[in-house]
Scaffold this motif. Structure first.
Motif, PDB file in Angstrom:
ATOM      1  N   SER A  38       0.829  -1.202   0.000  1.00  0.00           N
ATOM      2  CA  SER A  38       0.000   0.000   0.000  1.00  0.00           C
ATOM      3  C   SER A  38       0.866   1.255   0.000  1.00  0.00           C
ATOM      4  N   LYS A  39       0.195   2.368  -0.141  1.00  0.00           N
ATOM      5  CA  LYS A  39       0.845   3.668   0.044  1.00  0.00           C
ATOM      6  C   LYS A  39       1.008   3.908   1.543  1.00  0.00           C
ATOM      7  N   GLU A  40       1.976   4.733   1.911  1.00  0.00           N
ATOM      8  CA  GLU A  40       2.099   5.128   3.314  1.00  0.00           C
ATOM      9  C   GLU A  40       0.913   6.012   3.672  1.00  0.00           C
ATOM     10  N   ASN A  41       0.491   5.932   4.933  1.00  0.00           N
ATOM     11  CA  ASN A  41      -0.642   6.706   5.403  1.00  0.00           C
ATOM     12  C   ASN A  41      -0.192   7.676   6.479  1.00  0.00           C
ATOM     13  N   ILE A  42      -0.738   8.880   6.495  1.00  0.00           N
ATOM     14  CA  ILE A  42      -0.275   9.913   7.429  1.00  0.00           C
ATOM     15  C   ILE A  42      -1.114  10.015   8.698  1.00  0.00           C
ATOM     16  N   ASN A  43      -2.026   9.091   8.927  1.00  0.00           N
ATOM     17  CA  ASN A  43      -2.940   9.184  10.064  1.00  0.00           C
ATOM     18  C   ASN A  43      -2.442   8.480  11.321  1.00  0.00           C
ATOM     19  N   GLY A  44      -1.140   8.265  11.440  1.00  0.00           N
ATOM     20  CA  GLY A  44      -0.580   7.705  12.669  1.00  0.00           C
ATOM     21  C   GLY A  44      -1.151   6.357  13.035  1.00  0.00           C
ATOM     22  N   GLN A  45      -1.687   6.234  14.264  1.00  0.00           N
ATOM     23  CA  GLN A  45      -2.189   4.956  14.761  1.00  0.00           C
ATOM     24  C   GLN A  45      -3.555   4.584  14.201  1.00  0.00           C
ATOM     25  N   SER A  46      -4.183   5.457  13.435  1.00  0.00           N
ATOM     26  CA  SER A  46      -5.504   5.178  12.853  1.00  0.00           C
ATOM     27  C   SER A  46      -5.479   5.360  11.339  1.00  0.00           C
ATOM     28  N   PRO A  47      -4.652   4.584  10.645  1.00  0.00           N
ATOM     29  CA  PRO A  47      -4.537   4.764   9.194  1.00  0.00           C
ATOM     30  C   PRO A  47      -5.817   4.373   8.454  1.00  0.00           C
ATOM     31  N   ILE A  48      -6.127   5.144   7.426  1.00  0.00           N
ATOM     32  CA  ILE A  48      -7.244   4.849   6.528  1.00  0.00           C
ATOM     33  C   ILE A  48      -6.658   4.697   5.128  1.00  0.00           C
ATOM     34  N   TRP A  49      -6.713   3.478   4.602  1.00  0.00           N
ATOM     35  CA  TRP A  49      -6.147   3.234   3.277  1.00  0.00           C
ATOM     36  C   TRP A  49      -7.212   3.203   2.192  1.00  0.00           C
ATOM     37  N   GLU A  50      -8.300   2.497   2.410  1.00  0.00           N
ATOM     38  CA  GLU A  50      -9.341   2.322   1.400  1.00  0.00           C
ATOM     39  C   GLU A  50      -8.737   1.888   0.066  1.00  0.00           C
ATOM     40  N   GLU A  51      -7.877   0.868   0.119  1.00  0.00           N
ATOM     41  CA  GLU A  51      -7.217   0.348  -1.082  1.00  0.00           C
ATOM     42  C   GLU A  51      -7.752  -1.040  -1.408  1.00  0.00           C
ATOM     43  N   ASP A  58      -4.035 -19.246  -7.205  1.00  0.00           N
ATOM     44  CA  ASP A  58      -3.291 -20.357  -7.807  1.00  0.00           C
ATOM     45  C   ASP A  58      -3.419 -21.625  -6.983  1.00  0.00           C
ATOM     46  N   ASN A  59      -3.523 -21.470  -5.668  1.00  0.00           N
ATOM     47  CA  ASN A  59      -3.612 -22.609  -4.754  1.00  0.00           C
ATOM     48  C   ASN A  59      -4.621 -22.244  -3.672  1.00  0.00           C
ATOM     49  N   ILE A  60      -5.710 -22.959  -3.591  1.00  0.00           N
ATOM     50  CA  ILE A  60      -6.774 -22.655  -2.637  1.00  0.00           C
ATOM     51  C   ILE A  60      -6.301 -22.765  -1.192  1.00  0.00           C
ATOM     52  N   ASN A  61      -5.181 -23.453  -0.936  1.00  0.00           N
ATOM     53  CA  ASN A  61      -4.671 -23.632   0.424  1.00  0.00           C
ATOM     54  C   ASN A  61      -3.740 -22.516   0.881  1.00  0.00           C
ATOM     55  N   ASN A  62      -3.443 -21.543   0.005  1.00  0.00           N
ATOM     56  CA  ASN A  62      -2.597 -20.418   0.412  1.00  0.00           C
ATOM     57  C   ASN A  62      -3.313 -19.555   1.447  1.00  0.00           C
ATOM     58  N   THR A  63      -2.534 -18.929   2.314  1.00  0.00           N
ATOM     59  CA  THR A  63      -3.057 -18.048   3.350  1.00  0.00           C
ATOM     60  C   THR A  63      -2.774 -16.600   2.985  1.00  0.00           C
ATOM     61  N   LEU A  64      -3.780 -15.741   3.130  1.00  0.00           N
ATOM     62  CA  LEU A  64      -3.594 -14.314   2.906  1.00  0.00           C
ATOM     63  C   LEU A  64      -2.973 -13.721   4.160  1.00  0.00           C
ATOM     64  N   LEU A  65      -1.783 -13.143   4.018  1.00  0.00           N
ATOM     65  CA  LEU A  65      -1.077 -12.511   5.134  1.00  0.00           C
ATOM     66  C   LEU A  65      -1.079 -11.007   4.926  1.00  0.00           C
ATOM     67  N   ILE A  66      -1.394 -10.265   5.991  1.00  0.00           N
ATOM     68  CA  ILE A  66      -1.368  -8.804   5.935  1.00  0.00           C
ATOM     69  C   ILE A  66      -0.537  -8.320   7.114  1.00  0.00           C
ATOM     70  N   ASN A  67       0.570  -7.662   6.819  1.00  0.00           N
ATOM     71  CA  ASN A  67       1.453  -7.113   7.852  1.00  0.00           C
ATOM     72  C   ASN A  67       1.508  -5.607   7.693  1.00  0.00           C
ATOM     73  N   ILE A  68       1.564  -4.898   8.821  1.00  0.00           N
ATOM     74  CA  ILE A  68       1.625  -3.448   8.826  1.00  0.00           C
ATOM     75  C   ILE A  68       3.013  -3.022   9.287  1.00  0.00           C
ATOM     76  N   TYR A  69       3.598  -2.069   8.548  1.00  0.00           N
ATOM     77  CA  TYR A  69       4.970  -1.636   8.807  1.00  0.00           C
ATOM     78  C   TYR A  69       5.048  -0.120   8.955  1.00  0.00           C
ATOM     79  N   HIS A  70       6.141   0.321   9.570  1.00  0.00           N
ATOM     80  CA  HIS A  70       6.502   1.736   9.620  1.00  0.00           C
ATOM     81  C   HIS A  70       8.021   1.815   9.530  1.00  0.00           C
ATOM     82  N   GLN A  71       8.532   2.422   8.495  1.00  0.00           N
ATOM     83  CA  GLN A  71       9.973   2.600   8.301  1.00  0.00           C
ATOM     84  C   GLN A  71      10.748   1.306   8.561  1.00  0.00           C
ATOM     85  N   GLN A  72      10.384   0.259   7.846  1.00  0.00           N
ATOM     86  CA  GLN A  72      11.082  -1.027   7.885  1.00  0.00           C
ATOM     87  C   GLN A  72      10.882  -1.809   9.178  1.00  0.00           C
TER      88      GLN A  72
END
Length: 76
Positions: A38-51, A58-72
Motif C-alpha cells: 500500500s501507500k504510506e498513510n499519514i494518520n498515525g495509529q488510525s490509518p485509513i487506506w481504502e485500497e 493459484d492454490n486454494i490452500n494459500n493463506t492471505l497474510l497482511i502485515n503493517i509496517y513503519h519505516q522497515q
C-alpha cells in the motif's frame, strides 16, 4: 483463473513505534508468491487506506497474510 478481491479499509494500531514523529504506516499483503504494497498513510495509529487489489487463486490452500509496517519495522 479464479481471483479474490481484497479491500483494506483502515486499522486501529495499539502502539505507536515512532518516538518523535507521527507514524506513516503501510501494509504488505501476500498470497502465495503474489504481493501488494500500500501507500504510506499519514494518520498515525488510525490509518485509513481504502485500497483494493486482486490476487489470483493459484492454490486454494494459500493463506492471505497482511502485515503493517513503519519505516522497515513491523508494528502489528
Amino acid at each position: 483463473k479464479p481471483t479474490i478481491n481484497v479491500t483494506i479499509d483502515r486499522a486501529d494500531l495499539k502502539r505507536d513505534v515512532s518516538l518523535y514523529t507521527k507514524m506513516n504506516p503501510y501494509f504488505i499483503a501476500t498470497l502465495g508468491e503474489q504481493t501488494y504494497k500500500s501507500k504510506e498513510n499519514i494518520n498515525g495509529q488510525s490509518p485509513i487506506w481504502e485500497e483494493s487489489f486482486t490476487f489470483y487463486l493459484d492454490n486454494i490452500n494459500n493463506t492471505l497474510l497482511i502485515n503493517i509496517y513503519h519505516q522497515q519495522q513491523i508494528v502489528h
